[in-house]
Write an enzyme that holds these catalytic residues in place. Structure first.
Site, PDB file in Angstrom:
ATOM      1  N   ALA A  13      36.747  46.014  43.743  1.00  0.00           N
ATOM      2  CA  ALA A  13      35.533  46.561  44.346  1.00  0.00           C
ATOM      3  C   ALA A  13      35.738  46.797  45.839  1.00  0.00           C
ATOM      4  CB  ALA A  13      34.363  45.611  44.117  1.00  0.00           C
ATOM      5  N   ILE A  15      34.084  45.728  48.394  1.00  0.00           N
ATOM      6  CA  ILE A  15      34.016  44.521  49.223  1.00  0.00           C
ATOM      7  C   ILE A  15      35.278  43.685  49.069  1.00  0.00           C
ATOM      8  CG2 ILE A  15      32.809  43.100  47.487  1.00  0.00           C
ATOM      9  CD1 ILE A  15      31.209  41.948  49.938  1.00  0.00           C
ATOM     10  N   ALA A  16      35.898  43.712  47.888  1.00  0.00           N
ATOM     11  CA  ALA A  16      37.167  43.001  47.711  1.00  0.00           C
ATOM     12  C   ALA A  16      38.257  43.649  48.556  1.00  0.00           C
ATOM     13  CB  ALA A  16      37.561  42.993  46.238  1.00  0.00           C
ATOM     14  N   ARG A  38      40.427  47.626  35.322  1.00  0.00           N
ATOM     15  CA  ARG A  38      40.602  48.518  34.177  1.00  0.00           C
ATOM     16  C   ARG A  38      41.028  49.915  34.615  1.00  0.00           C
ATOM     17  NH1 ARG A  38      34.926  46.170  31.698  1.00  0.00           N
ATOM     18  NH2 ARG A  38      35.795  44.205  30.954  1.00  0.00           N
ATOM     19  N   TYR A  59      40.306  41.615  32.410  1.00  0.00           N
ATOM     20  CA  TYR A  59      39.856  40.405  33.098  1.00  0.00           C
ATOM     21  C   TYR A  59      40.277  39.158  32.329  1.00  0.00           C
ATOM     22  CZ  TYR A  59      36.811  43.848  35.389  1.00  0.00           C
ATOM     23  OH  TYR A  59      36.328  44.939  36.063  1.00  0.00           O
ATOM     24  N   LEU A  75      32.184  41.852  40.773  1.00  0.00           N
ATOM     25  CA  LEU A  75      31.755  42.811  39.751  1.00  0.00           C
ATOM     26  C   LEU A  75      30.290  43.181  39.935  1.00  0.00           C
ATOM     27  CD1 LEU A  75      33.470  41.068  36.695  1.00  0.00           C
ATOM     28  CD2 LEU A  75      34.217  43.175  37.835  1.00  0.00           C
ATOM     29  N   HIS A  80      27.815  39.340  36.391  1.00  0.00           N
ATOM     30  CA  HIS A  80      28.161  38.072  37.026  1.00  0.00           C
ATOM     31  C   HIS A  80      28.105  36.903  36.047  1.00  0.00           C
ATOM     32  CE1 HIS A  80      27.335  39.401  41.471  1.00  0.00           C
ATOM     33  NE2 HIS A  80      28.290  40.092  40.875  1.00  0.00           N
ATOM     34  N   LYS A  98      27.295  37.683  45.967  1.00  0.00           N
ATOM     35  CA  LYS A  98      25.836  37.633  45.858  1.00  0.00           C
ATOM     36  C   LYS A  98      25.319  38.914  45.182  1.00  0.00           C
ATOM     37  CE  LYS A  98      25.344  40.929  48.866  1.00  0.00           C
ATOM     38  NZ  LYS A  98      24.806  42.234  48.431  1.00  0.00           N
ATOM     39  N   ASP A 178      20.667  43.764  46.351  1.00  0.00           N
ATOM     40  CA  ASP A 178      21.773  44.122  47.235  1.00  0.00           C
ATOM     41  C   ASP A 178      21.615  43.538  48.631  1.00  0.00           C
ATOM     42  OD1 ASP A 178      24.259  45.673  47.562  1.00  0.00           O
ATOM     43  OD2 ASP A 178      23.088  46.770  49.045  1.00  0.00           O
TER      44      ASP A 178
END
Length: 321
Positions: A13, A15-16, A38, A59, A75, A80, A98, A178
């Site tokens: 993602a 943010i990752a 994936r 995963y 994710l 989550h 979060k 969010d």
């Protein structure tokens, strides 16, 4: 500390890629062991960012890797609970982005899995690690504000990225999940975890998700709080805490940049300097240290569940009218 935890990441993602992978690399007590996606093009990009990582296209394969000690989960919100529980059942410690879950009920299921597997689970809500938050807490703890009577906190930005999961209702999109989680969390810090006795929320919706929301909360102490969040208008982030003896203004309460708080009392106005904080690195370093030292991290699960109880009340208010 002479040991490191080995991280696995479920999904590449944004943010990752931009925040958590650099934070883990800088943490000193953790390294990236594996990443699963994936999307093979994302895997190739991740391997370019961290050449030594092991890549997986599922995963479940990553969770079966005995070389992975802890998992970071960025994710979509609706996934989550499923993958946190799967990771805990696979014997991994879990740092989950979060909001921890879509409801307090889901979060309690995740908590039960953490307890039964004797693994650490923490919500990634990075602003709790900043000097800004420490200075805010110091003002509250000093009592200089007197009895807290009103809190106003906001976090909004203009969402202009097409195709984002933030606009997908089936994936847990919407402004409350969010960015609304941040003012809710801050209010929990200010009220020492109290739950409101009355909540009234109003929101604008687009594509089935809330894009602009305002909430009025009343507490047993008499405190009234107003929270605002959204991503359909120009950005705004701030908090104001008003007590019987003073007022504290907190610009950018959820960021890590240097700045200042402003405290106003009968004695006048004074600035409280705030140092810059690498909040993401501080977060992963504390989580890894908690695993290695078998201690509690800064953010306990009970705090994350409490925040979701407030979000449940807000969502119930929206559904009632």
């Amino acid at each position: 500390m002479n040991r490191q935890i080995r991280w696995g990441i479920l999904g590449y993602a944004r943010i990752a890629r931009l925040q958590l992978i650099p934070a883990i690399l800088a943490s000193g007590n953790g390294r990236i062991q594996a990443l699963a996606s994936r999307d093979e093009s994302k895997l190739a990009e991740a391997c370019a960012q961290v050449p030594e990582l092991v890549s997986y296209t599922s995963y479940s394969e990553l969770l079966a890797d005995p070389q992975v000690d802890a998992v970071y989960i960025p994710l979509p919100n609706a996934l989550h609970r499923q993958w946190v529980v799967a990771a805990l059942d696979a014997g991994k410690h879990v740092l989950c982005e979060k909001p921890l879950a879509l409801s307090a009920r889901e979060a309690r299921e995740m908590q039960a899995a953490a307890v039964s597997n004797e693994r650490l689970l923490m919500e990634a809500i990075m602003y709790r690690y900043t000097d800004r938050t420490r200075q805010l807490r110091a003002v509250l703890d000093s009592g200089v504000l007197g009895e807290i009577r009103h809190v106003n906190a906001s976090f909004r930005f203009l969402l202009d990225r097409p195709g984002t999961i933030k606009m997908e209702p089936e994936l847990g999109g919407g402004a409350l999940y969010d960015v609304g989680v941040y003012p809710v969390s801050l209010l929990g810090l200010i009220t020492d975890g109290a739950l409101p006795v009355r909540v009234h929320a109003e929101a604008q919706f687009d594509n089935g998700v809330d894009v602009n929301a305002s909430v009025l909360l009343r507490y047993e102490s008499g405190l009234l709080a107003t929270l605002h969040c959204g991503f359909n208008a120009f950005g705004q982030m701030g908090a104001e805490i008003i007590g019987s003896k003073g007022r504290l203004m907190v610009p950018d309460p959820f960021l890590g940049e240097a700045g200042e708080l402003t405290l106003v009392t009968a004695q006048g106005s004074r600035s409280i300097p705030v140092s810059a904080t690498d909040r993401y690195t501080a977060q992963v370093r504390d989580f890894a240290a908690a695993v290695l030292q078998q201690r509690s991290p800064l953010i306990p699960l009970k705090e994350s569940i409490r925040n979701l109880e407030v979000l449940d009340l807000i969502r119930a208010s929206l559904q009632a009218h």
